[in-house]
Design a protein around this motif. Structure first.
Motif, PDB file in Angstrom:
ATOM      1  N   ARG A   1       0.835  -1.138  -0.153  1.00 57.82           N
ATOM      2  CA  ARG A   1      -0.013   0.028   0.035  1.00 57.82           C
ATOM      3  C   ARG A   1       0.952   1.200  -0.196  1.00 57.82           C
ATOM      4  N   ALA A   2       2.027   1.296   0.791  1.00 57.46           N
ATOM      5  CA  ALA A   2       2.850   2.695   0.707  1.00 57.46           C
ATOM      6  C   ALA A   2       3.454   2.956  -0.424  1.00 57.46           C
ATOM      7  N   ALA A   3       3.977   1.796  -1.207  1.00 53.52           N
ATOM      8  CA  ALA A   3       4.574   2.010  -2.569  1.00 53.52           C
ATOM      9  C   ALA A   3       3.350   2.538  -3.460  1.00 53.52           C
ATOM     10  N   ARG A   4       2.108   1.822  -3.375  1.00 54.56           N
ATOM     11  CA  ARG A   4       1.102   2.311  -4.300  1.00 54.56           C
ATOM     12  C   ARG A   4       0.647   3.730  -3.943  1.00 54.56           C
ATOM     13  N   GLU A   5       0.607   4.174  -2.795  1.00 57.46           N
ATOM     14  CA  GLU A   5       0.283   5.623  -2.407  1.00 57.46           C
ATOM     15  C   GLU A   5       1.258   6.262  -3.133  1.00 57.46           C
ATOM     16  N   ARG A   6       2.661   6.213  -2.991  1.00 56.55           N
ATOM     17  CA  ARG A   6       3.578   6.968  -3.565  1.00 56.55           C
ATOM     18  C   ARG A   6       3.430   7.088  -5.083  1.00 56.55           C
ATOM     19  N   GLN A   7       2.993   5.798  -5.509  1.00 56.25           N
ATOM     20  CA  GLN A   7       2.570   5.944  -7.106  1.00 56.25           C
ATOM     21  C   GLN A   7       1.550   6.889  -7.402  1.00 56.25           C
ATOM     22  N   VAL A   8       0.459   6.830  -6.710  1.00 56.25           N
ATOM     23  CA  VAL A   8      -0.711   7.592  -6.888  1.00 56.25           C
ATOM     24  C   VAL A   8      -0.353   9.261  -6.765  1.00 56.25           C
ATOM     25  N   LEU A   9       0.196   9.496  -5.732  1.00 57.15           N
ATOM     26  CA  LEU A   9       0.755  10.994  -5.452  1.00 57.15           C
ATOM     27  C   LEU A   9       1.665  11.448  -6.700  1.00 57.15           C
ATOM     28  N   ALA A  10       2.641  10.667  -6.920  1.00 54.93           N
ATOM     29  CA  ALA A  10       3.269  10.933  -8.085  1.00 54.93           C
ATOM     30  C   ALA A  10       2.616  11.406  -9.505  1.00 54.93           C
ATOM     31  N   VAL A  11       1.717  10.338  -9.798  1.00 50.06           N
ATOM     32  CA  VAL A  11       0.892  10.593 -11.055  1.00 50.06           C
ATOM     33  C   VAL A  11      -0.024  11.909 -10.613  1.00 50.06           C
ATOM     34  N   ALA A  12      -0.661  11.873  -9.712  1.00 44.67           N
ATOM     35  CA  ALA A  12      -1.716  12.858  -9.220  1.00 44.67           C
ATOM     36  C   ALA A  12      -1.087  14.345  -9.512  1.00 44.67           C
ATOM     37  N   THR A  13       0.172  14.371  -8.801  1.00 46.29           N
ATOM     38  CA  THR A  13       0.907  15.660  -8.708  1.00 46.29           C
ATOM     39  C   THR A  13       1.190  16.011 -10.216  1.00 46.29           C
ATOM     40  N   GLU A  14       1.413  15.134 -10.910  1.00 48.45           N
ATOM     41  CA  GLU A  14       1.677  15.545 -12.585  1.00 48.45           C
ATOM     42  C   GLU A  14       0.481  15.883 -13.130  1.00 48.45           C
ATOM     43  N   GLU A  15      -0.642  15.320 -12.912  1.00 45.52           N
ATOM     44  CA  GLU A  15      -1.786  15.484 -13.602  1.00 45.52           C
ATOM     45  C   GLU A  15      -2.453  16.710 -12.998  1.00 45.52           C
ATOM     46  N   PHE A  16      -2.575  17.265 -11.641  1.00 41.23           N
ATOM     47  CA  PHE A  16      -2.932  18.285 -11.287  1.00 41.23           C
ATOM     48  C   PHE A  16      -2.063  19.582 -12.064  1.00 41.23           C
TER      49      PHE A  16
ATOM     50  N   HIS B   1     -10.246   6.301  -4.196  1.00 42.22           N
ATOM     51  CA  HIS B   1     -10.982   6.885  -3.248  1.00 42.22           C
ATOM     52  C   HIS B   1     -10.841   6.325  -1.740  1.00 42.22           C
ATOM     53  N   HIS B   2     -10.558   4.907  -1.679  1.00 38.79           N
ATOM     54  CA  HIS B   2     -10.413   4.309  -0.318  1.00 38.79           C
ATOM     55  C   HIS B   2      -9.091   4.794   0.267  1.00 38.79           C
ATOM     56  N   TYR B   3      -8.020   5.019  -0.575  1.00 31.56           N
ATOM     57  CA  TYR B   3      -6.945   5.357   0.044  1.00 31.56           C
ATOM     58  C   TYR B   3      -6.884   7.023   0.518  1.00 31.56           C
ATOM     59  N   PHE B   4      -7.325   7.740  -0.559  1.00 29.31           N
ATOM     60  CA  PHE B   4      -7.232   9.121  -0.329  1.00 29.31           C
ATOM     61  C   PHE B   4      -8.592   9.868  -0.257  1.00 29.31           C
ATOM     62  N   GLY B   5      -9.554   9.524  -0.304  1.00 26.86           N
ATOM     63  CA  GLY B   5     -10.870  10.435  -0.128  1.00 26.86           C
ATOM     64  C   GLY B   5     -11.380  10.711  -1.317  1.00 26.86           C
TER      65      GLY B   5
END
Length: 212
Positions: free
Chosen positions: A15-30, A55-59
């Protein structure tokens, strides 16, 4: 510039690695598209997870934005403060140290600057208020630096400092935007470029005291 595969995630990723992936991609998208145009579904698709899992991870989308914004804002503030506190003797001028600190802090995630300076955030939202806090804190640091520069130059008009702070913010944004379009340029190369540009601007804008 951050580059990730269209589906960065795989089954069995912690999960921790997945969350880092999500944040990296989301930061780029935003950063690339702005808050309004960015969708949770697009982020989830790029990472290779389902929208419900994200949504479960970040709301909510706003929660995801804040999860991207806070480390960006904190990191930039720390970098600028460290640069401004650096030794003056034998060191590059403070503006150049600040630019170098920004380039180093944004290396590998250049779009992050535009997460902070996003004009599409919903007015009066928690996201807009938090982004405004970070922008205000950066402007406060810039105001300190510009006031010092103007004092050294003998400029006493308070509005000069305000105008220079405004111009400095625009310069930083313009240089980061140019840098984002030139992924081959390293932080070191950008710092050297800024040194040349600053030197050139002093020559171009120099006033002949004898004709003042």
């Amino acid at each position: 510039m951050t580059t990730l595969p269209s589906k960065a995630g795989t089954k069995g990723v912690p999960r921790a690695a997945r969350e880092r992936q999500v944040l990296a991609v989301a930061t780029e998208e935003f950063g690339r598209h702005g808050y309004e145009a960015t969708t949770v579904a697009a982020v989830a698709a790029r990472v290779g997870v389902t929208k419900p899992l994200l949504h479960h991870y970040f709301g909510s989308k706003e929660d995801l934005y804040l999860a991207c914004l806070n480390p960006v804002g904190d990191g930039l503030l720390d970098a600028i403060r460290d640069a401004m506190a650096g030794p003056a003797t034998g060191a590059p001028p403070t503006p150049l140290r600040v630019m170098e600190a920004l380039f180093v802090a944004l290396d590998g995630r250049r779009e992050a600057w535009f997460v902070l300076y996003d004009g599409t955030l919903p007015p009066d939202s928690a996201a807009a208020r938090r982004a405004a806090y970070y922008r205000g804190a950066i402007d406060d640091l810039a105001a300190i630096g510009t006031a010092d520069l103007l004092q050294e130059a003998g400029a006493g008009d308070p509005l000069d400092a305000d105008a220079l702070t405004y111009a400095w913010r625009g310069l930083c944004t313009a240089l980061v935007r140019w840098w984002a379009g030139h992924p081959e340029q390293t932080p070191e190369a950008m710092t050297r470029r800024c040194a040349r540009l600053f030197a050139a601007s002093r020559t171009i804008l120099a006033v002949d005291d004898g004709n003042a």
